[in-house]
Write a protein that holds these residues in place. Structure first.
Motif, short mmCIF file in Angstrom:
data_model
loop_
_atom_site.label_atom_id
_atom_site.label_comp_id
_atom_site.label_asym_id
_atom_site.label_seq_id
_atom_site.Cartn_x
_atom_site.Cartn_y
_atom_site.Cartn_z
N GLU B 18 0.85 -1.27 -0.02
CA GLU B 18 0.14 0.05 0.06
C GLU B 18 0.93 1.27 -0.18
OE1 GLU B 18 -2.33 -0.68 3.43
OE2 GLU B 18 -3.30 -2.39 2.19
N LYS B 19 1.72 1.31 0.52
CA LYS B 19 2.97 2.32 0.83
C LYS B 19 3.47 2.67 -0.53
CE LYS B 19 6.85 2.50 3.48
NZ LYS B 19 7.47 2.09 4.51
N ILE B 20 3.73 1.53 -1.40
CA ILE B 20 4.38 1.86 -2.50
C ILE B 20 3.33 2.61 -3.74
CG2 ILE B 20 4.58 0.69 -4.85
CD1 ILE B 20 6.07 -1.72 -3.23
N LEU B 21 2.10 2.68 -3.44
CA LEU B 21 1.12 3.28 -4.08
C LEU B 21 0.76 4.55 -3.45
CD1 LEU B 21 -1.18 0.50 -5.59
CD2 LEU B 21 0.67 1.73 -6.61
N ASP B 22 1.45 4.92 -2.20
CA ASP B 22 1.06 6.24 -1.40
C ASP B 22 1.36 7.51 -2.55
OD1 ASP B 22 0.03 5.36 0.77
OD2 ASP B 22 1.84 5.61 2.12
N ASN B 23 2.41 7.43 -3.17
CA ASN B 23 2.88 8.36 -4.03
C ASN B 23 2.14 8.54 -5.27
OD1 ASN B 23 4.66 9.34 -1.91
ND2 ASN B 23 6.09 7.77 -2.73
N PHE B 24 1.55 7.56 -5.58
CA PHE B 24 0.56 7.37 -6.69
C PHE B 24 -0.35 8.42 -6.72
CE2 PHE B 24 -2.53 5.58 -10.03
CZ PHE B 24 -1.80 5.80 -11.06
N HIS B 25 -0.62 9.22 -7.48
CA HIS B 25 -1.79 10.20 -7.38
C HIS B 25 -2.98 9.88 -8.46
CE1 HIS B 25 0.61 12.41 -4.69
NE2 HIS B 25 1.34 12.48 -5.21
N GLY B 26 -2.86 8.95 -9.22
CA GLY B 26 -4.17 8.63 -10.10
C GLY B 26 -5.08 7.83 -9.01
N GLY B 27 -6.22 7.07 -9.64
CA GLY B 27 -7.05 6.29 -9.24
C GLY B 27 -6.50 4.93 -8.84
N GLY B 162 8.63 -6.70 8.05
CA GLY B 162 8.29 -5.36 7.47
C GLY B 162 9.48 -4.58 6.47
N VAL B 163 10.42 -5.24 6.77
CA VAL B 163 11.75 -4.88 6.12
C VAL B 163 11.98 -5.13 4.65
CG1 VAL B 163 14.26 -4.53 6.17
CG2 VAL B 163 13.07 -4.57 8.34
N PRO B 164 11.91 -4.35 3.70
CA PRO B 164 11.86 -4.48 2.16
C PRO B 164 13.33 -5.01 2.03
CG PRO B 164 11.90 -2.10 2.40
CD PRO B 164 11.75 -2.70 3.91
N VAL B 165 13.50 -6.27 1.42
CA VAL B 165 14.65 -6.87 0.93
C VAL B 165 14.50 -6.82 -0.56
CG1 VAL B 165 16.20 -8.68 0.72
CG2 VAL B 165 15.14 -7.96 2.94
N LEU B 166 15.54 -6.21 -1.51
CA LEU B 166 15.33 -6.21 -2.80
C LEU B 166 15.92 -7.51 -3.58
CD1 LEU B 166 14.51 -4.14 -5.23
CD2 LEU B 166 17.03 -3.82 -5.23
N LEU B 167 14.97 -7.85 -4.41
CA LEU B 167 15.36 -9.32 -5.15
C LEU B 167 15.50 -8.95 -6.69
CD1 LEU B 167 12.90 -11.93 -3.52
CD2 LEU B 167 15.48 -11.16 -2.94
N LYS B 168 14.84 -7.77 -7.19
CA LYS B 168 14.94 -7.57 -8.63
C LYS B 168 14.57 -5.95 -8.75
CE LYS B 168 13.21 -8.52 -13.21
NZ LYS B 168 12.15 -9.28 -13.68
N GLY B 169 15.13 -5.23 -9.66
CA GLY B 169 14.73 -3.97 -9.73
C GLY B 169 15.17 -2.99 -8.77
N LYS B 170 14.36 -2.13 -8.26
CA LYS B 170 14.56 -1.26 -7.49
C LYS B 170 13.48 -1.09 -6.16
CE LYS B 170 13.04 2.46 -9.74
NZ LYS B 170 12.84 3.59 -10.65
N LEU B 171 14.04 -0.79 -4.90
CA LEU B 171 13.06 -0.45 -4.08
C LEU B 171 12.14 0.63 -4.15
CD1 LEU B 171 15.55 -1.08 -0.80
CD2 LEU B 171 13.44 -2.50 -1.66
N LEU B 172 10.83 0.86 -3.95
CA LEU B 172 10.07 1.92 -4.19
C LEU B 172 9.71 2.81 -2.85
CD1 LEU B 172 8.02 -0.09 -6.63
CD2 LEU B 172 9.43 1.43 -7.21
#
Lengths: 127, 172
Positions: B18-27, B162-172
């Motif tokens: 949910e936090k990842i989409l906090d910064n998303f301002h669309g629907g 709760g700690v994000p561990v990156l497996l691919k790409g980047k942390l958001l």
């Protein structure tokens, strides 16, 4: 607070002994009040089980612990993977360990995950 | 963009997703896949609803056939959880099928439409216990789906308490 996690028998306790000069209080057997003044608590996931067996709320206990003993080192296994357990009390235990772990990780400056004896810092910096 | 969040049970996957989409301002669309049967499922659904409240999600319940989800233009989608969706597709009317291909195709459809598709899944294969055949098959198929998702995804993140561990790409 510092959190050391990982699967069972991956070298978490040995890691703490090699890095920190502290006595380790065993969450499986210790006096519950001693946790609030301990330097390091091991088997925190089993302490959660003890609290549940007594009818205590592990989340309230964990929140109080974070307030009263903020310099504590917490060792706790990762137990949330795998299939949902058949027994209800195992499901509750797993859920409560997950929530308690999230609270501890959130307040911790450093979280280290140990696998095959190899530490990976997943939050903050190695002290 | 597509992001996969994996991890064990109650390890903060949902909150992080949910936090990842906090910064998303669309629907924002929340695609819920958990069947609302049984006391514990209802409690989990209620808890997730409370956590999501005020975060601007519109909820759509879809227990199977995710490719049918209607995504309005410019929306992001949080699909939770693949472990439930896989079980719902796999075990129906007393029979068992392998839904991996169908589900991955459905995800492709959603990925093409969504601004950001975030999928929560689960590590079910790491407790080392040998279960009866149906459960072993479920572990295998969800593993296959997770691998397929990771291949399609831009970012794959594992949550550890709760700690994000990156497996691919980047942390958001």
């Amino acid at each position: 607070m510092i959190m050391i996690t990982g699967g069972a028998y991956q070298g978490k306790t040995e890691f703490v002994r090699s890095r920190f000069l502290c006595s380790i209080t065993d969450g499986e057997a210790c006096d519950l009040d001693s946790v609030f003044s301990a330097e390091c608590i091991g088997n925190y996931h089993l302490l959660v089980k003890r609290l549940l067996a007594r009818g205590d709320d592990p989340i309230a206990f964990t929140e109080r612990l974070c307030r009263e003993n903020p310099d504590l080192i917490v060792i706790m296994n990762e137990i949330g993977g795998g299939i949902v357990p058949i027994e209800k009390e195992d499901r509750i235990w797993r859920e409560q360990v997950g929530r308690a772990g999230c609270i501890i990780a959130d307040i911790s400056d450093t979280v280290v995950r140990i696998c095959c004896g190899i530490p990976t810092v997943i939050k903050g910096e190695m002290l | 963009m597509m992001t996969v969040i994996t991890g064990g049970s109650k390890c903060g996957k949902s909150s992080y997703a949910e936090k990842i989409l906090d910064n998303f301002h669309g629907g924002k669309l929340y695609a819920a896949t958990m069947l609302p049967y049984g006391e514990e499922a209802l409690a989990a659904i209620e808890r997730h609803r409370k956590i999501r409240a005020g975060k601007g999600f519109e909820t759509v319940e879809k227990y199977r056939n995710i490719e049918e989800i209607i995504i309005p233009e410019g929306y992001s989608v949080l699909l939770e959880c693949m472990a439930n969706l896989c079980a719902n597709e796999m075990f129906r009317d007393g029979s068992m099928t392998d839904p991996a291909e169908k589900i991955l195709k459905g995800i492709e459809v959603l990925k093409a439409k969504a601004a950001h598709l975030v999928i929560v899944t689960n590590n079910v294969g790491c407790d080392g216990i040998t279960y009866e055949n149906g459960t072993m098959e479920y572990i295998k198929i969800l593993g296959k789906i997770n691998s397929g998702l990771a291949e399609m995804a831009d970012n794959v993140i594992e949550c550890v308490y709760g700690v994000p561990v990156l497996l691919k790409g980047k942390l958001l």
